[in-house]
Design an enzyme around this catalytic site. Structure first.
Site, mmCIF file in Angstrom:
data_model
loop_
_atom_site.group_PDB
_atom_site.id
_atom_site.type_symbol
_atom_site.label_atom_id
_atom_site.label_comp_id
_atom_site.label_asym_id
_atom_site.label_seq_id
_atom_site.Cartn_x
_atom_site.Cartn_y
_atom_site.Cartn_z
ATOM 1 N N GLY A 14 0.871 -1.155 -0.002
ATOM 2 C CA GLY A 14 -0.066 0.014 -0.052
ATOM 3 C C GLY A 14 0.750 1.510 0.025
ATOM 4 O O GLY A 14 1.744 1.354 0.696
ATOM 5 N N ALA A 25 15.223 10.844 -1.319
ATOM 6 C CA ALA A 25 16.490 10.784 -0.444
ATOM 7 C C ALA A 25 17.597 9.623 -1.240
ATOM 8 O O ALA A 25 18.794 9.810 -0.950
ATOM 9 C CB ALA A 25 16.142 10.596 0.922
ATOM 10 N N ARG A 75 1.059 -5.165 -4.981
ATOM 11 C CA ARG A 75 1.050 -6.155 -4.112
ATOM 12 C C ARG A 75 1.272 -7.484 -5.081
ATOM 13 O O ARG A 75 0.354 -7.820 -5.708
ATOM 14 C CB ARG A 75 0.005 -6.691 -3.350
ATOM 15 C CG ARG A 75 -0.318 -5.296 -2.463
ATOM 16 C CD ARG A 75 -1.702 -5.558 -1.228
ATOM 17 N NE ARG A 75 -2.182 -4.428 -0.766
ATOM 18 C CZ ARG A 75 -1.522 -3.695 0.453
ATOM 19 N NH1 ARG A 75 -0.435 -4.180 0.842
ATOM 20 N NH2 ARG A 75 -2.313 -2.706 0.898
ATOM 21 N N ASP A 106 5.145 -5.057 5.852
ATOM 22 C CA ASP A 106 5.490 -6.531 6.005
ATOM 23 C C ASP A 106 5.475 -7.496 4.803
ATOM 24 O O ASP A 106 6.345 -8.226 4.741
ATOM 25 C CB ASP A 106 4.324 -7.121 7.409
ATOM 26 C CG ASP A 106 2.915 -6.834 6.927
ATOM 27 O OD1 ASP A 106 2.570 -6.119 5.882
ATOM 28 O OD2 ASP A 106 2.074 -7.181 7.544
ATOM 29 N N THR A 129 4.436 2.681 5.377
ATOM 30 C CA THR A 129 3.148 2.306 5.645
ATOM 31 C C THR A 129 2.494 3.013 6.573
ATOM 32 O O THR A 129 2.924 3.537 7.543
ATOM 33 C CB THR A 129 3.058 0.852 6.089
ATOM 34 O OG1 THR A 129 1.671 0.457 6.367
ATOM 35 C CG2 THR A 129 3.784 0.435 7.216
ATOM 36 N N ASP A 131 0.209 2.271 8.395
ATOM 37 C CA ASP A 131 -0.398 1.559 9.532
ATOM 38 C C ASP A 131 0.424 1.711 10.776
ATOM 39 O O ASP A 131 -0.086 1.137 11.944
ATOM 40 C CB ASP A 131 -0.336 -0.014 9.160
ATOM 41 C CG ASP A 131 -1.516 -0.248 8.165
ATOM 42 O OD1 ASP A 131 -2.217 0.433 7.789
ATOM 43 O OD2 ASP A 131 -1.524 -1.539 7.659
ATOM 44 N N ASP A 133 2.774 -0.460 11.873
ATOM 45 C CA ASP A 133 2.697 -1.681 12.362
ATOM 46 C C ASP A 133 3.933 -2.577 12.113
ATOM 47 O O ASP A 133 3.895 -3.766 11.905
ATOM 48 C CB ASP A 133 1.402 -2.609 11.689
ATOM 49 C CG ASP A 133 1.550 -2.706 10.458
ATOM 50 O OD1 ASP A 133 2.418 -2.072 9.613
ATOM 51 O OD2 ASP A 133 0.717 -3.407 10.020
ATOM 52 N N ARG A 175 -4.685 -2.147 8.845
ATOM 53 C CA ARG A 175 -4.927 -3.625 8.684
ATOM 54 C C ARG A 175 -5.398 -4.444 10.011
ATOM 55 O O ARG A 175 -6.642 -5.044 10.090
ATOM 56 C CB ARG A 175 -4.016 -4.288 7.498
ATOM 57 C CG ARG A 175 -4.596 -5.433 7.003
ATOM 58 C CD ARG A 175 -3.991 -6.002 6.349
ATOM 59 N NE ARG A 175 -2.835 -5.582 5.775
ATOM 60 C CZ ARG A 175 -2.834 -5.416 4.338
ATOM 61 N NH1 ARG A 175 -3.876 -6.371 3.565
ATOM 62 N NH2 ARG A 175 -2.069 -4.882 3.622
ATOM 63 N N HIS A 256 -9.422 4.662 2.014
ATOM 64 C CA HIS A 256 -8.099 4.878 1.389
ATOM 65 C C HIS A 256 -7.840 6.479 1.263
ATOM 66 O O HIS A 256 -6.942 6.987 0.830
ATOM 67 C CB HIS A 256 -8.366 4.663 -0.456
ATOM 68 C CG HIS A 256 -7.976 3.197 -0.374
ATOM 69 N ND1 HIS A 256 -9.049 2.284 0.032
ATOM 70 C CD2 HIS A 256 -7.008 2.346 -0.749
ATOM 71 C CE1 HIS A 256 -8.877 0.824 -0.215
ATOM 72 N NE2 HIS A 256 -7.438 1.107 -0.579
ATOM 73 N N ARG A 259 -4.704 7.338 2.762
ATOM 74 C CA ARG A 259 -3.581 6.925 2.113
ATOM 75 C C ARG A 259 -2.982 8.109 1.090
ATOM 76 O O ARG A 259 -1.735 7.893 0.872
ATOM 77 C CB ARG A 259 -3.760 5.830 1.319
ATOM 78 C CG ARG A 259 -3.859 4.254 2.120
ATOM 79 C CD ARG A 259 -2.748 3.543 1.855
ATOM 80 N NE ARG A 259 -2.831 3.021 0.530
ATOM 81 C CZ ARG A 259 -3.305 1.683 0.093
ATOM 82 N NH1 ARG A 259 -3.925 1.032 0.956
ATOM 83 N NH2 ARG A 259 -3.176 1.406 -1.103
HETATM 84 O O1 F6P Z 1 -1.254 -1.478 4.809
HETATM 85 C C1 F6P Z 1 -1.858 -0.203 4.494
HETATM 86 C C2 F6P Z 1 -3.411 -0.465 4.020
HETATM 87 O O2 F6P Z 1 -3.728 0.877 3.767
HETATM 88 C C3 F6P Z 1 -4.089 -0.892 5.471
HETATM 89 O O3 F6P Z 1 -4.315 -0.003 6.420
HETATM 90 C C4 F6P Z 1 -5.560 -1.464 4.621
HETATM 91 O O4 F6P Z 1 -6.139 -2.484 5.259
HETATM 92 C C5 F6P Z 1 -4.780 -1.897 3.221
HETATM 93 O O5 F6P Z 1 -3.444 -1.180 2.968
HETATM 94 C C6 F6P Z 1 -5.494 -1.841 2.175
HETATM 95 O O6 F6P Z 1 -5.178 -2.304 0.933
HETATM 96 P P1 F6P Z 1 -5.698 -2.226 -0.510
HETATM 97 O O7 F6P Z 1 -5.045 -0.860 -1.118
HETATM 98 O O8 F6P Z 1 -4.708 -3.239 -1.361
HETATM 99 O O9 F6P Z 1 -7.056 -2.433 -0.400
#
Ligand code: F6P
Length: 326
Positions: A14, A25, A75, A106, A129, A131, A133, A175, A256, A259
């Site tokens: 993502g 950078a 992905r 991850d 990311t 997240d 996480d 996530r 989204h 993001r």
């Molecule tokens: O890992 C980042 C993230 O934005 C999560 O918060 C979310 O669950 C996931 O990606 C959504 O992924 P996609 O854009 O593939 O639906």
């Protein structure tokens, strides 16, 4: 002395605000250390397809403030196969690329770890990311921007919620993590926060809402972490509305939206610092892990640890959110 002369950089998984600052950078640090920088498009998919271009300082002009990633992201299912990884390696050889900087989360680091052990390609990861996480960094690149976007959106929802005596459920991304939810909740003053790390039953939530109603709260905001099932908040809100009809209930899924957007100063500086260090770490012969910043110090964490059993939510955050919601 390092033998690395050509270095590849890519973004994967993502996208996150600040990824462009990290790419910039890395490319500029390559220029500084007289290395050739190659941009790999669409993450591992582009590596497999050979979608690779040399980048210079000017390729990364005017991107530090832009959201998304100029290198695109994906992905990749094919990279999970040995055949996919073999094609990726052949493309690296074709371009003479001897080391990689992988910007992602991850999934990106799982792929990098397998790939570098199979093909002996040095890889340094940067935590990209929203997240937050990953182990081994206080904050990931994109998290601060996402939280700011969430808080700004919740502020706007508060205006309409309080005008209409409404209960709003606001679902945020993350996530398997409640990190975005809890920080945005504190910043925007939500009444309740529902996160996977500290599950709350509907009955507990209703108790909280009843407490607010009895102390004359004219509206209430509940921030819900997506927690691996985006959109589940619609069902949750329905159930609450059936059992607790005091407020008219509405749902907003930020999804989204979190993001995108121009990265905050914190994300730009984090990305810029780590991008330079990534190149320097590779030149010093370090690889196989992620760089992060912990207590203002750059820290290297092996990929396996960066992604393992991540539960870095500070319980103190939930405590503070709870106290302030009375
Ligand atoms: O890992 C980042 C993230 O934005 C999560 O918060 C979310 O669950 C996931 O990606 C959504 O992924 P996609 O854009 O593939 O639906």
């Amino acid at each position: 002395m390092s033998t690395i002369q050509n270095l590849g950089v890519f973004t994967s998984g993502g996208d996150a605000p600040g990824m462009n600052a990290a790419i910039r950078a890395v490319v500029r640090a390559c220029k500084y250390y007289e290395l050739k920088a190659y941009g790999i498009y669409r993450g591992y998919d582009g590596l497999i397809a050979g979608d690779i271009e040399e980048m210079g300082s000017r390729s990364v002009s005017n991107i530090i403030h832009r959201g998304g990633t100029i290198l695109k992201s994906a992905r990749s299912a094919e990279f999970r196969t040995p055949e996919g990884r073999k094609k990726a390696y052949e493309n690296l050889k074709k371009h003479g690329i001897q080391a990689l900087v992988a910007i992602g989360g991850d999934g990106t680091f799982t792929g990098a770890s397998v790939f570098s052990s199979e093909y002996d390609i040095p890889v340094i990861g940067l935590p990209g990311t929203i997240d937050n996480d990953l182990n081994g960094t206080d904050y990931t690149i994109g998290y601060d921007t996402a939280v700011n976007t969430a808080a700004a959106a919740i502020d706007k929802i508060r205006d309409t919620a309080s005008s209409h005596n409404r209960l709003f459920f606001i679902e945020v991304m993350g996530r398997y993590s409640g990190q975005i939810a809890v920080r945005a909740s504190i910043a925007a003053g939500a009444e309740a926060t529902m996160i996977p790390e500290e599950p709350m039953t509907i009955e507990q939530l209703i108790q909280l809402l009843e407490r607010g109603a009895s102390s004359k709260k004219s509206s209430s905001l509940v921030v819900v972490a997506e927690g691996g099932s985006p959109g589940h908040t619609i069902e949750l809100a329905k159930e609450v509305q059936e059992k607790f009809g005091y407020y008219d209930t509405k749902v907003t899924i930020l999804g989204h939206l979190l993001r995108g957007g121009s990265p905050t100063v914190s994300d730009r500086v984090l990305a810029s610092t780590l991008g330079v260090h990534a190149v320097e770490f590779l030149l010093k012969g370090k690889s196989g892990g992620m760089l992060g910043i912990v207590n203002n110090q750059v820290k290297f964490t092996p990929f396996e640890q960066a992604i393992r059993n991540v539960d870095n939510l500070d319980p103190e955050m939930m405590r503070i959110a709870g106290i302030l919601s009375v």
